[in-house]
Write a protein that holds these residues in place. Structure first.
Motif, PDB file in Angstrom:
ATOM      1  N   ASP A 141       0.833  -1.203   0.000  1.00  0.00           N
ATOM      2  CA  ASP A 141       0.000   0.000   0.000  1.00  0.00           C
ATOM      3  C   ASP A 141       0.868   1.254   0.000  1.00  0.00           C
ATOM      4  O   ASP A 141       1.149   1.842   1.035  1.00  0.00           O
ATOM      5  N   GLU A 173      -2.240  10.458   0.636  1.00  0.00           N
ATOM      6  CA  GLU A 173      -3.426   9.707   0.203  1.00  0.00           C
ATOM      7  C   GLU A 173      -4.030   8.945   1.372  1.00  0.00           C
ATOM      8  O   GLU A 173      -5.251   8.765   1.454  1.00  0.00           O
ATOM      9  N   TRP A 294      -4.050  -5.502   4.210  1.00  0.00           N
ATOM     10  CA  TRP A 294      -4.356  -4.075   4.019  1.00  0.00           C
ATOM     11  C   TRP A 294      -4.509  -3.355   5.353  1.00  0.00           C
ATOM     12  O   TRP A 294      -5.307  -3.775   6.190  1.00  0.00           O
ATOM     13  N   HIS A 295      -3.747  -2.293   5.542  1.00  0.00           N
ATOM     14  CA  HIS A 295      -3.787  -1.477   6.767  1.00  0.00           C
ATOM     15  C   HIS A 295      -3.539  -2.326   8.018  1.00  0.00           C
ATOM     16  O   HIS A 295      -4.185  -2.144   9.049  1.00  0.00           O
TER      17      HIS A 295
HETATM   18 ZN    ZN Z   1      -3.964   2.560   2.421  1.00  0.00          ZN
END
Ligand code: ZN
Ligand code: AHN
Length: 324
Positions: A141, A173, A294-295
């Protein structure tokens, strides 16, 4: 005469350039395009991750910005740094920088390639809630899209396509409001592209179309036809997915509708009016749409796969070098 020249050119270039297996007739129509090096892209990702999390207002972020602009310059791009300040959802004032590299600045036909280079300050999707306050390393990411684009830049620097290419690494972002925050505002994301959309690096900047890369490094990633891309630029989705399938990458590029994902391409479409698409790992029917890491604190180099980078990078080079 012209045909003979093109065929000789094809033979000469075959040592360092890929060509799809084609008859002599279509050899004349298809341009040679450089071989994408997934090892090189992987190294560009490693080098970003080695700085640590790239969070605005930190020294790792500042050092990584210097690395990115220096690398684009080294590969022959004309680089502009666009500094900006933006207020995050939680009141933090972010000092951001969008990093812009241009090739063939005078070519009227241009393609814009972009990715975000910052990383998320919180692992708010980690399976262990006590990891929430740990920053994401962002191998996938953030760094993956930038790594693929740095390798594209390296190839353009060696031998440019006939069109102009602009590469933008957008900042800030990934500083968006977590779902747990009441004012969970979609515009809290993508602060760098929102700034650039309202303040382009050149007044009236235009490109024929734009392609965003976001999370293009996971093993077995699937890229579905994202719905904001479909709304603003379905012909570009068609072009890219058709190229990927021609090249044999159909296990990655799925010709089926994906989710509607607020991302930097939304603002490039809406604010700059450049029809733009998002190549993003997102499985609309998966339990974890953006993948398991993700994250989370597991968005690390171990979960970056050269084959996925290669599918995306090769598709981009094929498209750029076949534009006239
Ligand atoms: Zn992200
Ligand atoms: C939202 O979650 C609203 N958009 C995803 C954008 C994103 C975050 N891409 C990478 N990290």
């Amino acid at each position: 005469m012209k045909i003979i020249y093109l065929l000789l050119f094809a033979v000469f270039m075959s040592s360092c350039h890929q060509k799809p297996a084609q008859t002599a007739v279509s050899t004349i129509e298809l341009a040679a395009y450089p071989v994408f090096s997934p090892d090189s892209a992987y190294t560009f990702i490693e080098q970003q991750v080695a700085f640590g999390p790239r969070i605005p207002n930190t020294s790792a972020h500042k050092k990584c910005a210097e690395y990115l602009s220096g690398t684009l310059q080294r590969y022959g791009a004309t680089v502009i740094l666009q500094n900006f300040q933006a207020r995050a959802f939680n009141g933090d004032m972010l000092n951001g920088v969008n990093i812009i590299g241009s090739y063939n600045p005078d070519a009227p036909k241009r393609v814009l390639l972009f990715a975000h280079w910052d990383t998320r300050p919180w692992s708010d999707h980690d399976p262990d809630p006590s990891n929430y306050s740990i920053p994401v390393l962002g191998a996938n990411d953030g760094a993956s899209g930038v790594g693929v684009l740095l390798e594209v830049a390296r190839q353009i620097g060696k031998s440019s396509p006939s069109i102009g290419v602009d590469i933008i690494f957008f900042d800030a972002e990934d500083y968006g409001a977590p779902e747990s925050v009441a004012s969970d505002d979609p515009h809290s994301w993508c602060l760098g592209s929102q700034y650039w959309g309202r303040n382009p690096h050149q007044p009236g900047y235009k490109a024929s179309y734009g392609i965003l890369l976001d999370m293009v490094g996971a093993p077995g990633a699937t890229f579905y036809r994202e719905q904001i891309s479909e709304y603003f630029a379905s012909d570009i989705v068609n072009k890219v997915w058709k190229a990927a399938h021609t090249l044999g990458f159909q296990t990655y590029f799925r010709n089926e509708p994906g989710g509607s994902i607020t991302d930097d391409h939304l603002y490039v479409n809406r604010l700059a009016g450049i029809p733009s698409i998002n190549i993003i790992q997102y499985n609309p029917s998966g339990e974890k749409g953006f993948g398991d890491y993700w994250h989370t604190t597991n968005d690390t180099m171990e979960n970056v796969d050269r084959s996925t980078l290669n599918a995306v990078g090769t598709t981009l080079l094929y498209i750029l070098y076949n534009e006239r």
